[in-house]
Write a protein that holds these residues in place. Sequence first.
Motif, PDB file in Angstrom:
ATOM      1  N   MET A   1      74.152  14.504  33.805  1.00 36.80           N
ATOM      2  CA  MET A   1      74.881  15.750  33.934  1.00 36.80           C
ATOM      3  C   MET A   1      74.417  16.698  32.838  1.00 36.80           C
ATOM      4  SD  MET A   1      78.909  15.794  34.397  1.00 36.80           S
ATOM      5  CE  MET A   1      78.712  14.537  35.627  1.00 36.80           C
ATOM      6  N   ASP A   2      74.219  17.953  33.164  1.00 34.77           N
ATOM      7  CA  ASP A   2      73.656  18.833  32.150  1.00 34.77           C
ATOM      8  C   ASP A   2      74.718  19.469  31.259  1.00 34.77           C
ATOM      9  OD1 ASP A   2      74.718  20.411  34.026  1.00 34.77           O
ATOM     10  OD2 ASP A   2      72.832  21.331  34.672  1.00 34.77           O
ATOM     11  N   VAL A   3      75.921  18.934  31.331  1.00 33.17           N
ATOM     12  CA  VAL A   3      76.970  19.440  30.436  1.00 33.17           C
ATOM     13  C   VAL A   3      76.980  18.511  29.234  1.00 33.17           C
ATOM     14  CG1 VAL A   3      79.402  20.054  30.266  1.00 33.17           C
ATOM     15  CG2 VAL A   3      78.330  19.898  32.500  1.00 33.17           C
ATOM     16  N   THR A   9      86.690  16.853  23.164  1.00 30.05           N
ATOM     17  CA  THR A   9      86.870  17.482  24.478  1.00 30.05           C
ATOM     18  C   THR A   9      88.115  18.349  24.524  1.00 30.05           C
ATOM     19  OG1 THR A   9      87.865  15.410  25.102  1.00 30.05           O
ATOM     20  CG2 THR A   9      85.651  15.840  25.926  1.00 30.05           C
ATOM     21  N   SER A  10      89.113  18.019  23.700  1.00 27.00           N
ATOM     22  CA  SER A  10      90.376  18.768  23.774  1.00 27.00           C
ATOM     23  C   SER A  10      90.175  20.244  23.429  1.00 27.00           C
ATOM     24  CB  SER A  10      91.418  18.140  22.850  1.00 27.00           C
ATOM     25  OG  SER A  10      90.960  18.176  21.534  1.00 27.00           O
ATOM     26  N   HIS A  12      87.951  22.042  24.577  1.00 34.24           N
ATOM     27  CA  HIS A  12      87.480  22.710  25.781  1.00 34.24           C
ATOM     28  C   HIS A  12      88.571  22.795  26.843  1.00 34.24           C
ATOM     29  CE1 HIS A  12      83.102  22.723  24.787  1.00 34.24           C
ATOM     30  NE2 HIS A  12      83.627  22.020  23.818  1.00 34.24           N
ATOM     31  N   ILE A  13      89.693  22.164  26.582  1.00 35.76           N
ATOM     32  CA  ILE A  13      90.775  22.163  27.550  1.00 35.76           C
ATOM     33  C   ILE A  13      91.821  23.166  27.089  1.00 35.76           C
ATOM     34  CG2 ILE A  13      92.507  20.727  28.688  1.00 35.76           C
ATOM     35  CD1 ILE A  13      89.709  19.664  29.192  1.00 35.76           C
ATOM     36  N   VAL A  22      98.949  15.510  29.166  1.00 35.86           N
ATOM     37  CA  VAL A  22      97.838  14.559  29.053  1.00 35.86           C
ATOM     38  C   VAL A  22      97.774  13.999  27.632  1.00 35.86           C
ATOM     39  CG1 VAL A  22      95.299  14.473  28.918  1.00 35.86           C
ATOM     40  CG2 VAL A  22      96.419  15.329  30.972  1.00 35.86           C
ATOM     41  N   GLU A  26      98.152  10.120  26.751  1.00 39.80           N
ATOM     42  CA  GLU A  26      97.113   9.373  26.037  1.00 39.80           C
ATOM     43  C   GLU A  26      97.694   8.699  24.792  1.00 39.80           C
ATOM     44  OE1 GLU A  26      93.868   8.698  26.969  1.00 39.80           O
ATOM     45  OE2 GLU A  26      94.665   9.534  28.827  1.00 39.80           O
ATOM     46  N   LYS A  29      99.679   5.752  25.925  1.00 41.89           N
ATOM     47  CA  LYS A  29      98.774   4.666  26.327  1.00 41.89           C
ATOM     48  C   LYS A  29      98.270   3.919  25.089  1.00 41.89           C
ATOM     49  CE  LYS A  29      95.636   5.972  29.509  1.00 41.89           C
ATOM     50  NZ  LYS A  29      94.894   6.983  30.306  1.00 41.89           N
TER      51      LYS A  29
ATOM     52  N   GLU B  41      82.211   9.727  30.046  1.00 38.75           N
ATOM     53  CA  GLU B  41      82.223  10.760  31.081  1.00 38.75           C
ATOM     54  C   GLU B  41      82.773  10.217  32.397  1.00 38.75           C
ATOM     55  OE1 GLU B  41      78.347  12.541  31.463  1.00 38.75           O
ATOM     56  OE2 GLU B  41      78.702  13.825  29.730  1.00 38.75           O
ATOM     57  N   LEU B  43      83.467  11.163  36.661  1.00 40.20           N
ATOM     58  CA  LEU B  43      83.226  12.011  37.826  1.00 40.20           C
ATOM     59  C   LEU B  43      84.200  11.568  38.908  1.00 40.20           C
ATOM     60  CD1 LEU B  43      79.973  13.297  39.315  1.00 40.20           C
ATOM     61  CD2 LEU B  43      81.399  11.914  40.796  1.00 40.20           C
ATOM     62  N   CYS B  64      92.527   6.606  32.930  1.00 37.48           N
ATOM     63  CA  CYS B  64      91.490   7.322  32.180  1.00 37.48           C
ATOM     64  C   CYS B  64      92.109   8.501  31.456  1.00 37.48           C
ATOM     65  CB  CYS B  64      90.428   7.905  33.118  1.00 37.48           C
ATOM     66  SG  CYS B  64      89.630   6.695  34.142  1.00 37.48           S
ATOM     67  N   ASP B  65      91.352   9.026  30.514  1.00 35.03           N
ATOM     68  CA  ASP B  65      91.735  10.287  29.884  1.00 35.03           C
ATOM     69  C   ASP B  65      91.117  11.414  30.714  1.00 35.03           C
ATOM     70  OD1 ASP B  65      92.106  12.528  28.384  1.00 35.03           O
ATOM     71  OD2 ASP B  65      91.327  11.691  26.513  1.00 35.03           O
ATOM     72  N   PRO B  66      91.951  12.227  31.370  1.00 38.01           N
ATOM     73  CA  PRO B  66      91.380  13.263  32.250  1.00 38.01           C
ATOM     74  C   PRO B  66      90.535  14.293  31.513  1.00 38.01           C
ATOM     75  CG  PRO B  66      93.745  13.576  31.999  1.00 38.01           C
ATOM     76  CD  PRO B  66      93.418  12.271  31.345  1.00 38.01           C
ATOM     77  N   GLN B  67      90.669  14.334  30.182  1.00 37.83           N
ATOM     78  CA  GLN B  67      89.834  15.261  29.408  1.00 37.83           C
ATOM     79  C   GLN B  67      88.362  14.860  29.467  1.00 37.83           C
ATOM     80  OE1 GLN B  67      92.173  16.860  25.726  1.00 37.83           O
ATOM     81  NE2 GLN B  67      92.786  14.748  26.053  1.00 37.83           N
ATOM     82  N   LYS B  70      84.194  15.412  33.784  1.00 41.85           N
ATOM     83  CA  LYS B  70      83.173  16.450  33.628  1.00 41.85           C
ATOM     84  C   LYS B  70      82.873  17.151  34.950  1.00 41.85           C
ATOM     85  CE  LYS B  70      82.396  15.958  29.308  1.00 41.85           C
ATOM     86  NZ  LYS B  70      83.688  15.313  29.123  1.00 41.85           N
ATOM     87  N   ALA B  71      83.038  16.405  36.048  1.00 36.25           N
ATOM     88  CA  ALA B  71      82.635  16.983  37.328  1.00 36.25           C
ATOM     89  C   ALA B  71      83.370  16.340  38.483  1.00 36.25           C
ATOM     90  CB  ALA B  71      81.130  16.791  37.521  1.00 36.25           C
ATOM     91  N   ASP B  94      86.024  24.370  32.607  1.00 38.53           N
ATOM     92  CA  ASP B  94      84.585  24.080  32.507  1.00 38.53           C
ATOM     93  C   ASP B  94      84.115  23.026  33.512  1.00 38.53           C
ATOM     94  OD1 ASP B  94      84.446  25.849  30.415  1.00 38.53           O
ATOM     95  OD2 ASP B  94      84.806  24.296  28.896  1.00 38.53           O
ATOM     96  N   LYS B  96      82.688  21.050  36.571  1.00 43.72           N
ATOM     97  CA  LYS B  96      81.637  21.392  37.542  1.00 43.72           C
ATOM     98  C   LYS B  96      81.950  20.734  38.883  1.00 43.72           C
ATOM     99  CE  LYS B  96      79.510  23.525  34.316  1.00 43.72           C
ATOM    100  NZ  LYS B  96      79.957  24.906  34.200  1.00 43.72           N
ATOM    101  N   TYR B  98      79.907  19.479  42.272  1.00 43.48           N
ATOM    102  CA  TYR B  98      78.660  19.253  42.997  1.00 43.48           C
ATOM    103  C   TYR B  98      78.945  19.295  44.496  1.00 43.48           C
ATOM    104  CZ  TYR B  98      76.345  17.708  38.711  1.00 43.48           C
ATOM    105  OH  TYR B  98      75.797  17.661  37.459  1.00 43.48           O
ATOM    106  N   LYS B 118      77.619  23.352  41.373  1.00 44.11           N
ATOM    107  CA  LYS B 118      76.262  22.816  41.237  1.00 44.11           C
ATOM    108  C   LYS B 118      75.756  22.570  42.655  1.00 44.11           C
ATOM    109  CE  LYS B 118      75.990  22.256  36.708  1.00 44.11           C
ATOM    110  NZ  LYS B 118      74.919  22.889  35.953  1.00 44.11           N
ATOM    111  N   ILE B 127      72.303  12.741  39.876  1.00 45.48           N
ATOM    112  CA  ILE B 127      73.335  13.297  38.986  1.00 45.48           C
ATOM    113  C   ILE B 127      73.510  12.341  37.811  1.00 45.48           C
ATOM    114  CG2 ILE B 127      75.786  13.909  38.795  1.00 45.48           C
ATOM    115  CD1 ILE B 127      75.753  14.479  41.845  1.00 45.48           C
ATOM    116  N   ASP B 128      73.267  12.851  36.602  1.00 45.26           N
ATOM    117  CA  ASP B 128      73.454  12.004  35.417  1.00 45.26           C
ATOM    118  C   ASP B 128      74.911  11.997  35.015  1.00 45.26           C
ATOM    119  OD1 ASP B 128      70.785  11.390  35.235  1.00 45.26           O
ATOM    120  OD2 ASP B 128      70.320  13.179  34.062  1.00 45.26           O
ATOM    121  N   LEU B 129      75.426  10.806  34.775  1.00 44.74           N
ATOM    122  CA  LEU B 129      76.803  10.651  34.299  1.00 44.74           C
ATOM    123  C   LEU B 129      76.786   9.610  33.185  1.00 44.74           C
ATOM    124  CD1 LEU B 129      79.894  11.354  34.902  1.00 44.74           C
ATOM    125  CD2 LEU B 129      79.918   9.191  36.126  1.00 44.74           C
TER     126      LEU B 129
END
Lengths: 205, 246
Positions: A1-3, A9-10, A12-13, A22, A26, A29, B41, B43, B64-67, B70-71, B94, B96, B98, B118, B127-129
Amino acid sequence: MDVAAPEDTSEHIHDTELARIVRVNEEIKGIVATAFKINLMALNAIFLAKRAGHAARGFGVLSNELRRFAQDLTREMTQLREMTANTVSTVTGVVQQKRLNGILDEAVKRCPEPVSGEARVQQRGHEQLADKQGCLSALDKRLRRSLDDTAQLVELGGVLARSAKIEAAYGGNFSASLMQVSSDFGDVICLIQESLERLRHLRLT
Amino acid sequence: MKHARCIFDEGEHQWFAIVRDPDKPGYIIDTNEYIIRSGAELLLCDPGGIEVFPAVFSALCQVCDPQALKAVFASHQDPDIVSSLALWLEFNPDLKCYTSRLWTSFLPHFGGCAETFKSIPDEGIEIDLGSTTLHALPAHYLHSSGNFHLYDPKAKILFSGDVGAAMLPEGQDDLFVEDFDQHIRYAEGFHKRWMGSEKAKNQWCDRVAMLDVDMLCPQHGAIYRGKDVHRFIDWFRELEVGVASN
């Protein structure tokens, strides 16, 4: 992924209701995972006390208390997890309703002439949002109460850990390993207390 | 409430299936969503409709942590696939998405902006993950004109969108297909009507038969695993599709 994966990460949220719940989820958890460790430690303490026999009689009594505490904490954590899962679901419902209301309000605003029944439709949307927010407030209160109960329980755990350290000193040849178990126990209790403190500052509504 | 169930676990690399929503209104088709985790990451495959967003989001939060999301991967443009997009973007602008190049100007009607999408060319992409690479495989006209499936060679799992879907009766809630002959009856009508091209179907069967697939994960119904994967491919090859009683 190109990100590129961000360091934190927080950042960016956006700080929305979803982001807040969330963070709460977390944190909880994390406490649940730590509480699981306490269960294993308590079992370990019981085995050690048994092996130490007569020399660690006092520690043996305490280790049984620690085990009971660990079971109570696990039960508390299960309830807390279920409650948080419900809260996540309710918050997402609020977000969903807000978005729908926003789209509807915008549509009404753009109408050159008043539309028949528009006020009723808008009112219904806002009532549904108020209902959901009411549910969320109630859940928030229950979650706070549950966290307070957990904090009191963890306080007791702290007392038990300190007492265990004192008893460990009388453990003869086993004194060092009993002391190690008591210290580990105390450290984990501290971690949970720090998490609970962080949770106190996170509001959902 | 929906729950996420782990279907593949190799430590840093996991697949979760979010299936069966007992609280879902009966008039909405039940959907499966799949989370792929590689390291830090995530998806999400076919994130679902706007109505099921609360159930899917909270199920994802359980495991999972939804933060880390990524996509999302949208196999095609249907509302049960991706109409929740705007709500996922509320959480992470942010994010993405696909999807086939055919749909990148249609899906913004559900939400998102130019940077969100995308575009996947007709021949597919990698797709890289995290530390893994997923393959978006062409499945055009099965059933949508711009349609992709997602293959994970490491986990040997193929997310097959509507291919393999079954309209299971109430109470049949198994995660995996347990009795193929019994199960496939609930897939037949759906595939005959929704899959529009014999040629596309045969191409898909040839392509997927060459892959190493342990699990075939559709967006509706139960997951095919082991021998049932090839049983399904053979069954699909023999089925006459694009049939409607006019």
